[in-house]
Each structure stands twice: as structure tokens, then as C-alpha cells.
Design a protein around this motif. Structure first.
Motif, mmCIF file in Angstrom:
data_model
loop_
_atom_site.group_PDB
_atom_site.id
_atom_site.type_symbol
_atom_site.label_atom_id
_atom_site.label_comp_id
_atom_site.label_asym_id
_atom_site.label_seq_id
_atom_site.Cartn_x
_atom_site.Cartn_y
_atom_site.Cartn_z
ATOM 1 N N GLN A 294 -0.424 -3.496 30.792
ATOM 2 C CA GLN A 294 -0.451 -2.131 30.267
ATOM 3 C C GLN A 294 0.764 -1.881 29.376
ATOM 4 O O GLN A 294 0.653 -1.242 28.325
ATOM 5 C CB GLN A 294 -0.461 -1.124 31.422
ATOM 6 C CG GLN A 294 -1.748 -1.108 32.240
ATOM 7 C CD GLN A 294 -1.598 -0.202 33.451
ATOM 8 O OE1 GLN A 294 -0.665 -0.366 34.241
ATOM 9 N NE2 GLN A 294 -2.506 0.755 33.581
ATOM 10 N N TYR A 295 1.903 -2.368 29.799
ATOM 11 C CA TYR A 295 3.121 -2.210 29.004
ATOM 12 C C TYR A 295 2.964 -2.860 27.637
ATOM 13 O O TYR A 295 3.322 -2.265 26.610
ATOM 14 C CB TYR A 295 4.306 -2.824 29.761
ATOM 15 C CG TYR A 295 5.609 -2.783 29.001
ATOM 16 C CD1 TYR A 295 6.383 -1.627 28.977
ATOM 17 C CD2 TYR A 295 6.081 -3.909 28.317
ATOM 18 C CE1 TYR A 295 7.595 -1.593 28.291
ATOM 19 C CE2 TYR A 295 7.287 -3.878 27.619
ATOM 20 C CZ TYR A 295 8.034 -2.716 27.612
ATOM 21 O OH TYR A 295 9.218 -2.678 26.931
ATOM 22 N N ALA A 296 2.425 -4.063 27.610
ATOM 23 C CA ALA A 296 2.240 -4.776 26.341
ATOM 24 C C ALA A 296 1.308 -3.999 25.418
ATOM 25 O O ALA A 296 1.549 -3.917 24.204
ATOM 26 C CB ALA A 296 1.698 -6.173 26.599
ATOM 27 N N ASP A 297 0.223 -3.427 25.971
ATOM 28 C CA ASP A 297 -0.706 -2.637 25.153
ATOM 29 C C ASP A 297 0.002 -1.409 24.563
ATOM 30 O O ASP A 297 -0.202 -1.069 23.386
ATOM 31 C CB ASP A 297 -1.895 -2.183 26.002
ATOM 32 C CG ASP A 297 -2.864 -3.310 26.298
ATOM 33 O OD1 ASP A 297 -2.782 -4.364 25.622
ATOM 34 O OD2 ASP A 297 -3.693 -3.153 27.211
ATOM 35 N N LEU A 298 0.799 -0.764 25.376
ATOM 36 C CA LEU A 298 1.499 0.431 24.902
ATOM 37 C C LEU A 298 2.487 0.093 23.791
ATOM 38 O O LEU A 298 2.544 0.785 22.766
ATOM 39 C CB LEU A 298 2.235 1.101 26.065
ATOM 40 C CG LEU A 298 1.364 1.833 27.086
ATOM 41 C CD1 LEU A 298 2.164 2.114 28.349
ATOM 42 C CD2 LEU A 298 0.824 3.143 26.499
ATOM 43 N N ILE A 299 3.263 -0.958 23.980
ATOM 44 C CA ILE A 299 4.256 -1.340 22.979
ATOM 45 C C ILE A 299 3.581 -1.754 21.680
ATOM 46 O O ILE A 299 4.040 -1.422 20.577
ATOM 47 C CB ILE A 299 5.163 -2.465 23.514
ATOM 48 C CG1 ILE A 299 5.982 -1.968 24.700
ATOM 49 C CG2 ILE A 299 6.074 -2.997 22.418
ATOM 50 C CD1 ILE A 299 6.864 -0.773 24.410
ATOM 51 N N ALA A 300 2.450 -2.464 21.799
ATOM 52 C CA ALA A 300 1.710 -2.859 20.597
ATOM 53 C C ALA A 300 1.176 -1.620 19.876
ATOM 54 O O ALA A 300 1.180 -1.554 18.632
ATOM 55 C CB ALA A 300 0.570 -3.801 20.975
ATOM 56 N N THR A 301 0.728 -0.647 20.637
ATOM 57 C CA THR A 301 0.212 0.592 20.031
ATOM 58 C C THR A 301 1.323 1.376 19.343
ATOM 59 O O THR A 301 1.130 1.907 18.232
ATOM 60 C CB THR A 301 -0.430 1.478 21.126
ATOM 61 O OG1 THR A 301 -1.515 0.767 21.718
ATOM 62 C CG2 THR A 301 -0.935 2.788 20.551
ATOM 63 N N LEU A 302 2.480 1.420 19.976
ATOM 64 C CA LEU A 302 3.599 2.176 19.407
ATOM 65 C C LEU A 302 4.152 1.488 18.157
ATOM 66 O O LEU A 302 4.664 2.153 17.255
ATOM 67 C CB LEU A 302 4.714 2.335 20.454
ATOM 68 C CG LEU A 302 4.362 3.288 21.597
ATOM 69 C CD1 LEU A 302 5.339 3.114 22.748
ATOM 70 C CD2 LEU A 302 4.367 4.730 21.114
ATOM 71 N N GLY A 303 4.062 0.149 18.081
ATOM 72 C CA GLY A 303 4.478 -0.579 16.904
ATOM 73 C C GLY A 303 5.981 -0.521 16.680
ATOM 74 O O GLY A 303 6.747 -0.038 17.510
ATOM 75 N N THR A 304 6.410 -0.985 15.550
ATOM 76 C CA THR A 304 7.833 -1.054 15.213
ATOM 77 C C THR A 304 8.185 -0.195 14.010
ATOM 78 O O THR A 304 9.325 -0.197 13.558
ATOM 79 C CB THR A 304 8.240 -2.507 14.910
ATOM 80 O OG1 THR A 304 7.450 -2.995 13.820
ATOM 81 C CG2 THR A 304 8.031 -3.394 16.127
ATOM 82 N N GLU A 305 7.227 0.529 13.487
ATOM 83 C CA GLU A 305 7.486 1.356 12.301
ATOM 84 C C GLU A 305 8.596 2.358 12.559
ATOM 85 O O GLU A 305 8.595 3.093 13.537
ATOM 86 C CB GLU A 305 6.203 2.108 11.905
ATOM 87 C CG GLU A 305 6.363 2.944 10.647
ATOM 88 C CD GLU A 305 5.066 3.675 10.295
ATOM 89 O OE1 GLU A 305 5.132 4.579 9.437
ATOM 90 O OE2 GLU A 305 4.013 3.356 10.876
ATOM 91 N N GLY A 306 9.563 2.375 11.655
ATOM 92 C CA GLY A 306 10.658 3.344 11.721
ATOM 93 C C GLY A 306 11.715 3.025 12.732
ATOM 94 O O GLY A 306 12.662 3.786 12.913
ATOM 95 N N MET A 307 11.608 1.834 13.387
ATOM 96 C CA MET A 307 12.569 1.511 14.427
ATOM 97 C C MET A 307 13.706 0.628 13.964
ATOM 98 O O MET A 307 14.606 0.296 14.705
ATOM 99 C CB MET A 307 11.844 0.824 15.609
ATOM 100 C CG MET A 307 10.800 1.712 16.268
ATOM 101 S SD MET A 307 11.479 3.306 16.802
ATOM 102 C CE MET A 307 12.628 2.780 18.044
ATOM 103 N N GLY A 308 13.690 0.166 12.707
ATOM 104 C CA GLY A 308 14.764 -0.675 12.192
ATOM 105 C C GLY A 308 14.587 -2.108 12.632
ATOM 106 O O GLY A 308 13.552 -2.493 13.205
ATOM 107 N N ASP A 309 15.616 -2.909 12.374
ATOM 108 C CA ASP A 309 15.552 -4.322 12.726
ATOM 109 C C ASP A 309 15.828 -4.534 14.207
ATOM 110 O O ASP A 309 16.604 -3.833 14.797
ATOM 111 C CB ASP A 309 16.594 -5.114 11.903
ATOM 112 C CG ASP A 309 16.262 -5.066 10.422
ATOM 113 O OD1 ASP A 309 15.077 -4.931 10.105
ATOM 114 O OD2 ASP A 309 17.223 -5.140 9.598
#
Length: 309
Positions: A294-309
Motif C-alpha cells: 500500500q505504501y508503494a502504491d501511495l508513493i507512486a501516486t504522489l510522484g516526485t513532481e515539485g519535490m526537487g532532487d
């Protein structure tokens, strides 16, 4: 300016153990703390301030206290409340040292959460006794703040042997002193800012979103929910895992994805939502509320956009 040397409140003789206190920077915090110490029997000999708001605050909270220049305030006082902004503490103290306003043995209290006593020790104010006393409370600069001080926690930092003085001042104001080491002050203050100031930001953003969809009184919608959430989190601190609610702790990645799409036109709220949802997912995983999948699904959904390097 008034001559404040030898000034006594209403001509009364001070009780034993009472101090002559001056306020350099009678802002929202300084004026309120001075009023509390005055209630405890100390004598407020003078306060500095130039803005109309500050002068009005002195008149309302410290009636009869003369307004003077900072150097005059310092020279008239045994204890100085140096209640100026964090970044100004060192420069103001150094400036007063240059004009030889400080004297050896003088108690100097600042109320910054970030700083300990080093900021005063490094200012060139030789011989003073620096005390850092930070109330973990918000201030309006009005009489209503006096009641808020009762049982409020104050972070105190002091030189060896001087801690009892700082603690006694806090108790006289109705607060509870908690000792914070010099090196822990920035982390202590960061925790308070994140837990209090950032909550205000989140509430403001959520209220703005509700207003945009036509809800005229967002507080009526958010108030009960926020109060219940905060009360539950405080009861469950420091983990606050059992009181977590919402789609993240349910592992509902579809709902989170819908939220992200809905917030696309509001970038500030979207960025904050992504950041806090990630932190919530981390907390939920570590507390056993969701599993690794479930954690992996959530993190994939949230993505990395706007989070920097």
C-alpha cells in the motif's frame, strides 16, 4: 524622553527580591511578559518603542511606564527584557554595548525560541547575565495573552548557576519552565514552528479551497474536524499513529490521485498536500497502519513532481 532613573511605580517602595525591569522592544511578547512580571511585584521602569502600535500597547498593558530610548531603558534597569526579532538580538545588544549601556551583573532576557544564550554572550555586552526564556505560545499583544501564560511551557537556557533565576521568572509569570540545552534550541524551535505555524498555513489553504467551491464559512466545516484531529494527535503524541485518519492510512491511492487532480489549479495547496501526504504515508507505514505494498502504491501516486532532487 522621560528621565527614568530612580522611577518608581506610583511612588511605592519595592518589596525585597523585586527587580527594576526595562523593556527594549515592547512588542506583542515583551509588553505582555512585562505586564505579567509587574503583576508579580516587579517594577517596570521604562519601555522602548516608536511605532504607534507599540506606544498604544505600552499605554494599554503598562500604564504609567515611561517610554525611553533603548540605552536609557538599559541604564535604568536591573533586568532587561530584550524582546526584539531573532535576527536583531545580537546587533541590538552589540549596539547597546558600544554606547556602554550594559553593566556587569545585569540580567538580560531574550525570548527567542531559536537562540540560546550565546547570541548575547557574543554581542560584546561584557559582564551581563544572559537568559533565554521562550514562551511556547502565540501572542496578540493584548490583555487576553495574560491568561494564556498560565501553565504555558517556557523553554529556558541559562549559564551554570543562573538557571534557577530563569526558572523563577517563568514561575512568577504563571508558566512552567522546561530546560533546553543551547545546542538544542534551533531544533526545539523548528518543532514548534512546524507543529503550530504550519498548521495555520494548512488551515488557510484548506479554507481557501472550500471558499473557491462556494462554502461561505469554511471554519464551520473545518473547525470540528481540525479540533478533533489536533486533540487526538496531542493525546497520542509523539507517534500520533492511532489517531491518523483519511485516505493515506486506508491505503486508498485512488482517492489520493483524485485529490491531486482536483488541486492542479492551486499549486501552493498541491505542493503542500503532496509533501504532507508523503510524511503521513511514512508515519502510517512505520506505525503499522498500512503495509509495504500500500505504501508503494501511495508513493507512486504522489510522484516526485515539485519535490526537487
Amino acid at each position: 524622553m522621560d528621565d527614568v532613573r530612580g522611577h518608581a511605580v506610583n511612588g511605592n517602595t519595592r518589596r525585597p527580591g523585586r527587580l527594576r525591569i526595562g523593556v527594549v522592544g515592547a512588542g506583542r511578547v515583551g509588553a505582555v511578559l512585562a505586564a505579567a512580571l509587574r503583576e508579580a511585584g516587579h517594577e517596570i521602569v521604562a519601555a522602548s518603542g516608536v511605532s504607534d502600535a507599540t506606544l498604544a500597547r505600552i499605554d494599554a498593558l503598562l500604564p504609567g511606564v515611561p517610554v525611553a530610548d533603548p540605552d536609557e531603558v538599559v541604564r535604568a534597569a536591573e533586568l532587561v527584557l530584550l524582546t526584539v526579532p531573532d535576527d536583531a538580538i545580537g546587533p541590538v545588544a552589540a549596539g547597546l554595548a558600544k554606547v556602554e549601556a550594559w553593566r556587569p551583573g545585569q540580567l538580560v532576557v531574550h525570548t527567542s525560541g531559536r537562540h540560546g544564550i550565546d547570541v548575547l554572550a557574543q554581542s560584546g555586552a561584557a559582564g551581563i547575565v544572559p537568559l533565554a526564556i521562550h514562551p511556547a505560545m502565540t501572542f496578540t499583544g493584548t490583555s487576553m495573552d495574560r491568561a494564556r501564560l498560565i501553565d504555558a511551557v517556557f523553554a529556558v537556557t541559562a549559564p551554570p548557576g543562573m538557571l534557577p533565576i530563569a526558572q523563577a521568572l517563568v514561575v512568577e509569570m504563571g508558566g512552567e519552565p522546561v530546560v533546553i540545552e543551547e545546542w538544542d534550541r534551533p531544533l526545539y524551535h523548528a518543532a514548534l514552528v512546524h507543529g503550530a505555524n504550519h498548521v495555520v498555513t494548512a488551515v488557510a489553504q484548506a479554507s481557501g479551497v472550500l471558499s473557491r467551491i462556494g462554502i461561505e464559512e469554511p471554519a464551520r466545516v473545518l473547525g470540528p474536524l481540525i479540533h478533533a484531529s489536533v486533540d487526538g494527535a496531542l493525546r497520542d503524541a509523539p507517534g500520533a499513529v492511532s489517531t491518523l485518519t483519511g485516505p493515506v492510512v486506508r491505503g486508498d491511492a485512488g482517492t489520493v490521485a483524485a485529490h491531486l487532480r482536483a488541486l492542479e489549479g492551486q499549486p501552493e495547496a498541491l505542493f503542500a498536500y503532496r509533501s504532507m501526504a508523503r510524511a503521513t504515508a511514512d508515519l502510517a507505514l512505520s506505525g503499522g497502519r498500512i503495509g509495504p505494498a500500500q505504501y508503494a502504491d501511495l508513493i507512486a501516486t504522489l510522484g516526485t513532481e515539485g519535490m526537487g532532487d
